[in-house]
Design a protein around this motif. Sequence first.
Motif, PDB file in Angstrom:
ATOM      1  N   THR A 214     -15.190  11.469  -9.685  1.00 29.42           N
ATOM      2  CA  THR A 214     -15.088  10.185 -10.532  1.00 29.42           C
ATOM      3  C   THR A 214     -13.700   9.638 -10.413  1.00 29.42           C
ATOM      4  N   GLY A 215     -12.626  10.266 -10.049  1.00 36.10           N
ATOM      5  CA  GLY A 215     -11.214   9.697  -9.817  1.00 36.10           C
ATOM      6  C   GLY A 215     -10.897   8.848  -8.773  1.00 36.10           C
ATOM      7  N   ARG A 216      -9.642   8.725  -8.393  1.00 30.73           N
ATOM      8  CA  ARG A 216      -9.117   7.874  -7.422  1.00 30.73           C
ATOM      9  C   ARG A 216      -9.265   8.780  -6.053  1.00 30.73           C
ATOM     10  N   VAL A 217      -9.355   7.977  -4.928  1.00 28.88           N
ATOM     11  CA  VAL A 217      -9.183   8.340  -3.494  1.00 28.88           C
ATOM     12  C   VAL A 217      -7.790   8.368  -3.084  1.00 28.88           C
ATOM     13  N   TRP A 218      -7.199   9.484  -2.390  1.00 30.26           N
ATOM     14  CA  TRP A 218      -6.027   9.556  -1.906  1.00 30.26           C
ATOM     15  C   TRP A 218      -5.806   9.858  -0.604  1.00 30.26           C
TER      16      TRP A 218
ATOM     17  N   VAL B 181       0.855  -1.005   0.057  1.00 29.67           N
ATOM     18  CA  VAL B 181       0.043  -0.041  -0.112  1.00 29.67           C
ATOM     19  C   VAL B 181       0.872   1.324  -0.134  1.00 29.67           C
ATOM     20  N   ARG B 182       0.272   2.420  -0.652  1.00 33.37           N
ATOM     21  CA  ARG B 182       1.209   3.631  -0.462  1.00 33.37           C
ATOM     22  C   ARG B 182       0.202   4.447   0.374  1.00 33.37           C
ATOM     23  N   ASP B 183       0.902   5.391   1.141  1.00 36.26           N
ATOM     24  CA  ASP B 183       0.535   6.483   1.874  1.00 36.26           C
ATOM     25  C   ASP B 183      -0.595   5.881   2.856  1.00 36.26           C
ATOM     26  N   PRO B 184      -0.158   5.006   3.769  1.00 34.65           N
ATOM     27  CA  PRO B 184      -1.175   4.318   4.688  1.00 34.65           C
ATOM     28  C   PRO B 184      -1.328   5.200   5.848  1.00 34.65           C
ATOM     29  N   PHE B 185      -2.421   5.198   6.450  1.00 34.85           N
ATOM     30  CA  PHE B 185      -2.689   5.949   7.785  1.00 34.85           C
ATOM     31  C   PHE B 185      -3.004   4.663   8.618  1.00 34.85           C
ATOM     32  N   ILE B 186      -2.446   4.773  10.280  1.00 35.04           N
ATOM     33  CA  ILE B 186      -2.719   3.796  11.196  1.00 35.04           C
ATOM     34  C   ILE B 186      -3.360   4.522  12.161  1.00 35.04           C
TER      35      ILE B 186
ATOM     36  N   CYS C 188      -6.020   2.509   3.614  1.00 39.60           N
ATOM     37  CA  CYS C 188      -5.327   2.934   2.165  1.00 39.60           C
ATOM     38  C   CYS C 188      -6.336   3.206   1.272  1.00 39.60           C
ATOM     39  N   SER C 189      -5.835   3.919   0.184  1.00 40.08           N
ATOM     40  CA  SER C 189      -6.504   3.930  -1.069  1.00 40.08           C
ATOM     41  C   SER C 189      -6.711   2.626  -1.817  1.00 40.08           C
ATOM     42  N   SER C 190      -7.859   2.448  -2.503  1.00 37.76           N
ATOM     43  CA  SER C 190      -8.255   1.292  -3.035  1.00 37.76           C
ATOM     44  C   SER C 190      -8.987   1.699  -4.253  1.00 37.76           C
TER      45      SER C 190
END
Length: 116
Positions: free
Chosen positions: A85-89, A26-31, A44-46
């Motif tokens: 409509t794009g990605r979630v970051w 995963v990129r740019d995770p938040f815990i 994470c983004s998906s």
Amino acid sequence: MRKNLILLLLCLPLLGKALSLKELNVRDPFILADERSRTYYLYCSSSVERDGREVGSVAVYQSSDLLDWQGPEQVFAVPGDNWLTGRVWAPEVHCYKGKYYLFATLNTDMEWKKRR
């Protein structure tokens, strides 16, 4: 004892596949560390497929030790009638006054101004 065993068997399909920390990609995770449940949640983004196209979403993994993870489970997907409509970051989840709030950057492929 029997009730506990039945409950465990019913929950097994929900646990998902166990992943080691090395297997997470995963990129740019938040815990989020939840003190009450003593559980870590990695957001994470998906993306998910809806009506033959890819839609931005957010997934979560769970861990009790930061080494072994269960999941992912989808917790949010951009609604079909949304103009974004794009990605979630960069999703983040924060607890405030006993409630959990998801913050994320939503993108769109929409052209804002026509080029001359």
